[in-house]
Design a protein around this motif. Structure first.
Motif, PDB file in Angstrom:
ATOM      1  N   LYS A 240      22.334  10.322 -28.357  1.00  0.00           N
ATOM      2  CA  LYS A 240      23.361  10.015 -27.163  1.00  0.00           C
ATOM      3  C   LYS A 240      23.204   8.985 -25.846  1.00  0.00           C
ATOM      4  CE  LYS A 240      25.984  12.843 -29.433  1.00  0.00           C
ATOM      5  NZ  LYS A 240      27.228  12.553 -30.153  1.00  0.00           N
ATOM      6  N   LEU A 241      21.885   8.780 -25.587  1.00  0.00           N
ATOM      7  CA  LEU A 241      21.483   8.147 -24.531  1.00  0.00           C
ATOM      8  C   LEU A 241      21.074   6.841 -24.942  1.00  0.00           C
ATOM      9  CD1 LEU A 241      19.085  10.733 -22.609  1.00  0.00           C
ATOM     10  CD2 LEU A 241      21.743  10.298 -22.404  1.00  0.00           C
ATOM     11  N   ARG A 242      20.934   6.517 -26.469  1.00  0.00           N
ATOM     12  CA  ARG A 242      20.265   5.199 -26.602  1.00  0.00           C
ATOM     13  C   ARG A 242      21.255   4.112 -26.368  1.00  0.00           C
ATOM     14  NH1 ARG A 242      18.870   6.690 -31.892  1.00  0.00           N
ATOM     15  NH2 ARG A 242      17.221   7.916 -30.959  1.00  0.00           N
ATOM     16  N   GLY A 243      20.906   2.969 -25.738  1.00  0.00           N
ATOM     17  CA  GLY A 243      21.777   1.931 -25.686  1.00  0.00           C
ATOM     18  C   GLY A 243      22.873   2.080 -24.493  1.00  0.00           C
ATOM     19  N   ILE A 244      22.678   3.135 -23.761  1.00  0.00           N
ATOM     20  CA  ILE A 244      23.649   3.146 -22.606  1.00  0.00           C
ATOM     21  C   ILE A 244      23.591   2.101 -21.382  1.00  0.00           C
ATOM     22  CG2 ILE A 244      24.375   4.605 -20.505  1.00  0.00           C
ATOM     23  CD1 ILE A 244      25.323   5.697 -22.983  1.00  0.00           C
ATOM     24  N   LEU A 245      24.570   1.431 -20.832  1.00  0.00           N
ATOM     25  CA  LEU A 245      24.333   0.386 -19.974  1.00  0.00           C
ATOM     26  C   LEU A 245      24.511   0.947 -18.740  1.00  0.00           C
ATOM     27  CD1 LEU A 245      23.298  -2.568 -20.039  1.00  0.00           C
ATOM     28  CD2 LEU A 245      25.726  -3.215 -19.911  1.00  0.00           C
ATOM     29  N   VAL A 257      27.883  12.205 -20.751  1.00  0.00           N
ATOM     30  CA  VAL A 257      27.507  11.174 -21.793  1.00  0.00           C
ATOM     31  C   VAL A 257      27.379  12.033 -23.105  1.00  0.00           C
ATOM     32  CG1 VAL A 257      25.770   9.652 -22.444  1.00  0.00           C
ATOM     33  CG2 VAL A 257      26.851   9.340 -20.230  1.00  0.00           C
ATOM     34  N   VAL A 258      26.371  12.930 -22.817  1.00  0.00           N
ATOM     35  CA  VAL A 258      26.042  13.767 -23.966  1.00  0.00           C
ATOM     36  C   VAL A 258      27.073  14.739 -24.672  1.00  0.00           C
ATOM     37  CG1 VAL A 258      24.229  15.586 -24.817  1.00  0.00           C
ATOM     38  CG2 VAL A 258      23.616  13.812 -23.114  1.00  0.00           C
ATOM     39  N   GLY A 259      27.687  15.318 -23.984  1.00  0.00           N
ATOM     40  CA  GLY A 259      29.057  16.079 -24.312  1.00  0.00           C
ATOM     41  C   GLY A 259      28.643  17.535 -24.462  1.00  0.00           C
ATOM     42  N   LEU A 330      25.926  22.985 -14.850  1.00  0.00           N
ATOM     43  CA  LEU A 330      24.838  22.292 -14.302  1.00  0.00           C
ATOM     44  C   LEU A 330      24.769  21.018 -14.925  1.00  0.00           C
ATOM     45  CD1 LEU A 330      22.038  25.117 -14.281  1.00  0.00           C
ATOM     46  CD2 LEU A 330      23.450  24.518 -12.681  1.00  0.00           C
ATOM     47  N   ASP A 331      24.607  19.971 -13.810  1.00  0.00           N
ATOM     48  CA  ASP A 331      24.632  18.551 -14.843  1.00  0.00           C
ATOM     49  C   ASP A 331      23.490  17.818 -13.919  1.00  0.00           C
ATOM     50  OD1 ASP A 331      25.388  16.434 -16.077  1.00  0.00           O
ATOM     51  OD2 ASP A 331      27.174  15.862 -14.776  1.00  0.00           O
ATOM     52  N   LEU A 332      23.074  16.699 -14.623  1.00  0.00           N
ATOM     53  CA  LEU A 332      22.144  15.693 -13.996  1.00  0.00           C
ATOM     54  C   LEU A 332      22.719  14.374 -13.650  1.00  0.00           C
ATOM     55  CD1 LEU A 332      19.144  14.537 -13.085  1.00  0.00           C
ATOM     56  CD2 LEU A 332      19.083  13.986 -15.598  1.00  0.00           C
ATOM     57  N   ARG A 333      23.053  14.186 -12.421  1.00  0.00           N
ATOM     58  CA  ARG A 333      23.642  13.015 -11.959  1.00  0.00           C
ATOM     59  C   ARG A 333      23.114  11.903 -11.179  1.00  0.00           C
ATOM     60  NH1 ARG A 333      27.688  13.126  -8.897  1.00  0.00           N
ATOM     61  NH2 ARG A 333      27.355  15.183  -8.277  1.00  0.00           N
ATOM     62  N   PHE A 334      23.084  10.790 -11.207  1.00  0.00           N
ATOM     63  CA  PHE A 334      22.509   9.880 -10.646  1.00  0.00           C
ATOM     64  C   PHE A 334      23.085   8.458 -10.318  1.00  0.00           C
ATOM     65  CE2 PHE A 334      20.670   9.965 -14.709  1.00  0.00           C
ATOM     66  CZ  PHE A 334      20.694   8.482 -15.279  1.00  0.00           C
ATOM     67  N   ARG A 335      22.740   7.739  -9.565  1.00  0.00           N
ATOM     68  CA  ARG A 335      23.336   6.315  -9.398  1.00  0.00           C
ATOM     69  C   ARG A 335      22.378   5.144  -9.442  1.00  0.00           C
ATOM     70  NH1 ARG A 335      25.812   7.106  -4.767  1.00  0.00           N
ATOM     71  NH2 ARG A 335      24.290   6.069  -3.522  1.00  0.00           N
TER      72      ARG A 335
END
Length: 449
Positions: A240-245, A257-259, A330-335
């Motif tokens: 699910k993370l492959r190719g995320i821009l 993103v992963v769902g 619980l989530d991992l979030r970043f900017r």
């Protein structure tokens, strides 16, 4: 002076005659149109407004119900002019026609009625096209015609970023189609072909090329034991993370993103931490993906918005370097506050590698330190916990575990000089006393012969 009196008498007689003629004309046309007034090819003289509407309504209806065959690409529709939005102002036209010869003062009314005898007045019924109805049809047709554009995309092969070209799509040219259909509806065309237009994809090869995504900015690898279901879940989440821009200023949410990690989403049952122990659960192993990503994000110097450590240390990462996730909580979030980045995740054998590609800044180094580590002794005593998986009378003992506190610090250097030192996470791993699990599953009674 007698001649003056004669002239006045004649003048008065003329006025009286004119007044009588006016009164007679008013009475004879009470509620009807005056002669010499036409709408289209219908003479209205002597007709009432209701009679005029009755004659004209059928003509208007015929124009509104006139069918038009519309073609675009390989699709064909049959619509009436009315369905395309053709509207008439029949009532307004009849109202204006009825007012001819009745507006203004006496002289104006007489002059207009006299002119109608030699100069008949012809009015046309104005037709217009409702833009909303026209737009609704064009939108409906466009949804059925043409092809969707295909975005260009970035792909990593043998560690090299490559651009996979996109493809233009086609659709109905909305503006041109609306103009053509409006004319066709007003003028009564039988057939019309709508023009198509190219649709450029959002992401073109040129746009991706301009981003300068060409080299590894940060990468991290973790390893995992050979647990088939867990390995499968890791590979599925990593895909699910492959190719995320990640564009400049964009926020990333792992859960979004992963769902959900459910059976319906393809995940399998594997060990997860629940109530301070490992138990079977859907999606076990996904936290290794989020934890690996957390380390990549730290080294890429992205802004951490949300991160939670596990309740106990994990085997695949040092203290303070893990990131637990649970869909809906619980989530991992970043900017990404820097240039655009490409995320890429791969599983090879029993190793998970996640990388961020972009443009590396020369002379920039990022180090991650875990400091202020405190060891928290395991509590004394024990926790007794029923376990329906064990038969009555059986027990299972889980050893007590120490806890820890730790602080994760990121240090950024430019040309060897520290330009920023920041705390990015505080971690608390709860100490757990001994857990004694006792069975509650009853054995099935044996039946005699």
């Amino acid at each position: 002076m007698r001649w003056i009196g004669g002239v006045l008498a004649v003048f008065v007689a003329l006025l009286a005659g004119a007044a009588a003629a006016y009164v007679l004309d008013e009475r004879s046309h009470a509620g009807t149109f005056y002669d010499g007034i036409w709408i289209e090819d219908l003479h209205l003289g002597g007709l009432t407004r209701e009679q005029a509407l009755e004659h004209l309504r059928a003509r208007v209806q015929a124009r509104v119900q006139r069918p038009i065959v519309i073609r675009a690409g390989d699709r064909t529709w049959r619509r009436t002019a009315g369905e395309l939005g053709l509207r008439s102002d029949l009532y307004g036209t009849v109202r204006r026609a009825f007012g001819v010869g009745r507006a203004g003062g006496l002289v104006d009314r007489l002059r207009m009625r006299w002119r109608l005898r030699s100069e008949p007045l012809r009015l046309a019924i104005p037709f217009s096209v409702d833009p909303a109805a026209l737009r609704a049809f064009v939108d409906q047709a466009a949804a059925q015609v043409g092809t969707q554009p295909q975005d260009a995309r970035l792909w990593v092969q043998d560690g090299q970023v490559r651009i996979v070209p996109g493809r233009d799509g086609t659709t109905i040219d909305h503006a041109a189609a609306a103009r053509i259909l409006a004319v066709a509806a007003r003028e009564g065309w039988e057939r019309v072909t709508l023009p198509l237009a190219a649709v450029r994809p959002r992401w073109t090869a040129e746009r991706l090329q301009a981003m300068g995504i060409r080299e590894v900015v940060a990468t991290y690898t973790t390893h995992f034991p050979d647990v088939p279901n867990r390995n499968f879940n890791i590979a599925l989440a990593a895909s699910k993370l492959r190719g995320i821009l990640l564009l400049t200023g964009e926020e990333f949410s792992f859960n979004r993103v992963v769902g959900p990690r459910t059976r319906a989403a393809g995940y399998r049952e594997a060990p997860v931490i629940l109530n301070d122990e490992f138990v079977p659960g859907d999606g076990g192993g996904v936290c290794q993906v989020s934890s690996t990503l957390f380390n990549v994000v730290l080294f890429a110097d992205l802004k951490i918005l949300a991160r939670t450590n596990h309740s106990a240390p994990v085997s695949y990462l040092p203290l303070g370097r893990d990131a637990a996730v649970s869909y809906g909580s619980l989530d991992l979030r970043f900017r990404n506050d820097g240039p655009p980045l490409l995320m890429w995740a791969e599983v090879r054998g029993r190793a998970l590698t996640i990388s961020l590609y972009g443009t590396r800044r020369s002379g920039r180094e990022v180090a991650i330190l875990v400091t202020d580590v405190q060891v928290l002794p395991a509590p004394e005593g024990e926790i007794r916990r029923p376990d329906p998986g064990l038969p009555v009378g059986a027990t299972q003992v889980l050893a007590a575990k120490r806890g820890f506190r730790a602080t994760t610090v990121r240090i950024v250097r430019e040309q060897g000089v520290v330009v920023r030192r920041e705390v990015v996470a505080h971690s608390y791993y709860k100490p757990v006393p001994k857990i004694v699990k006792f069975g509650t599953r009853k054995q099935a009674a044996l039946r005699g012969p």
